[in-house]
Design a protein around this motif. Structure first.
Motif: not given
Length: 465
Positions: A432-438, A399-405, A424-425, A443-446
């Motif tokens: 240990g997660r199956s989907q990308i979260e915000i 949730a919210g990942v698409l809007e953030k990207l 990010a994936s 952290e990618m931006n860091e």
């Protein structure tokens, strides 16, 4: 990142997946399947891998119709627009619309600058590789599944030592019957070269003795999930038959085959071919001879010329000599379809000091071009492209990942936002997660910077000249 937990990139590796899982490489434009137009030529909403660019797609659809009706000769298509607005995708879509058998030869303007070959030669090679030749021949062949492969040996007449193959007995089977052939030892050498064994489906040309392996008989098909072998059905009809063979080559292939002299089998010829430079310039005289032979085939109805597509990206990198030569190539009777792309406005034509022209292309070549503009993407369209790529790469977005990207893409560039998806994936899987979260995107931006932020940091540090 606001969270105080251990960062995902420092997390322990998750258990590996089963060894049978395979990942395939996904190209940047693998989602493009065509222009996505309806039968009347209007752009459909977000189809064939495209998002937006409706006017550009419709314009390219008109160009495709002109090419198919053979009325685009002597002209070129020029795609202009900012970086990451879909110019390369449009060129690929035009190629898809023309058909899978149509040659597509992409290159970048800077490829012409070589220490081995002249600039004009590089352009001529690209144009020749984009001109296909479909040769149709009706040949007398022996076709079937190999049931027997027995070489017969005899004493070597040239020396008293060892034996030599005198002939080979090959048994072929079809649905209608079987036949045993007694073949020349030179054909046995071709059989060994093709790595043919009992159970393979082959055909042997009656006139030339050429041997072609079609595949493995489906009677030998196994139940493996992954197979490196191609299985084909047992041929129908008689073993001895007439068969229409279609072969697709390009004029570039014919040029290269005739430009490279065939050496002997002695040790000096073999060594000479090893040390010789791999690139051979093709003379204009040779090309004319090849054209003459091709025209003869076309007149006889044996072959058909298939003009392909030459795509030259960053065309402003070419210089005045290349542009002059392109004018001559476009006027050739067998010229392929030419598509240029550039992201420059008014700029100096390379190779000159005082000629300023639109897109860095001389006016005489610009007059031959039909210009199509690509538009910048809105934030909504960026979100659609990101979702499309996530689906192609098999990534799940929280949730919210698409809007953030989408915000990142609007602030910096679409390409930067697309590049964040896969890293990010990886962070998500490490956590240990199956989907990308915000938090993965944060952290990618860091870890990584976009071009604008990086340049601003350098300027703030006082390192600019």
């Amino acid at each position: 990142m606001a969270s105080t937990s251990t960062p995902a990139h420092n997390a322990p590796l998750p258990p590996s997946a089963t060894s049978t899982a395979r990942s395939s490489r996904i190209a940047p434009h693998s989602h493009i399947k065509g222009l996505g137009l309806d039968p009347e030529g209007f752009a459909l909403l977000d189809t064939a891998g495209f998002v937006g660019q409706n006017q550009a797609r419709e314009a390219c659809g008109v160009i495709v119709d002109l090419i198919k009706s053979r009325k685009f000769a002597g002209r070129a298509l020029l795609l202009v627009g900012g970086p990451g607005t879909g110019k390369t995708a449009l060129a690929l879509a035009v190629s898809h619309e023309l058909g899978a058998k149509v040659p597509f030869c992409p290159m970048v303007g800077s490829e012409v600058y070589s220490t081995e070959v002249k600039k004009t030669e590089v352009l001529a090679e690209a144009f020749r590789r984009a001109i296909g030749l479909r040769i149709k021949e009706t040949k007398e062949v022996y076709e079937g599944e190999v049931t027997e492969l027995t070489p017969s040996e005899s004493e070597n007449p040239l020396s008293g030592y060892g034996k030599t193959v005198s002939h080979v007995v090959v048994g072929l089977k079809t649905v209608k019957g079987t036949k045993q052939l007694r073949l020349d030892p030179t054909i046995y050498e071709a059989i060994l070269k093709e790595k043919i064994v009992v159970g393979d489906v082959i055909y042997v040309e009656a006139n030339t003795g050429a041997v072609k392996r079609v595949g493995r008989s489906d009677a030998y098909a196994s139940s493996y999930d992954l197979e490196s072998e191609t299985y084909v059905p047992l041929p129908k009809g008689d073993v001895h038959k007439k068969k229409e063979l279609v072969q697709d080559v390009t004029l570039g292939d014919l040029d290269a085959a005739n430009a490279r002299p065939q050496g002997g089998q002695d040790i000096m010829s073999v060594m000479g071919s090893l040390v010789k430079s791999g690139r051979t310039e093709v003379t204009e005289k040779l090309r004319k001879e090849v054209n003459k032979v091709v025209q003869n085939y076309v007149d006889q109805g044996v072959a058909e010329v298939v003009p392909g597509v030459v795509f030259i990206d960053e065309v402003h990198m070419l210089d005045i000599e290349c542009f002059t030569y392109l004018n001559a190539l476009l006027e050739d009777r067998m010229a392929p379809t030419v598509i240029f792309a550039t992201n420059r406005g008014n700029s100096v034509v390379r190779g000159t000091t005082d000629i300023v022209s639109a897109h860095g292309i001389p006016v005489d070549l610009l007059d031959r071009c039909m210009i199509v503009k690509t538009e910048s993407y809105t934030m909504e369209q960026i979100a659609k492209v990101l979702q499309l790529r996530a689906n192609v790469e098999g990534l799940k977005l929280g949730a919210g990942v698409l809007e953030k990207l989408a915000v990142e893409g609007d602030k910096s560039s679409l390409r930067y936002a697309l590049q964040l998806l896969t890293p990010a994936s990886i962070l998500a899987s490490l956590a240990g997660r199956s989907q990308i979260e915000i938090e993965d995107v944060g952290e990618m931006n860091e870890l990584f910077l976009d071009a604008k932020t990086s340049a601003a940091n350098i300027a703030a540090a006082g390192y600019e000249l």
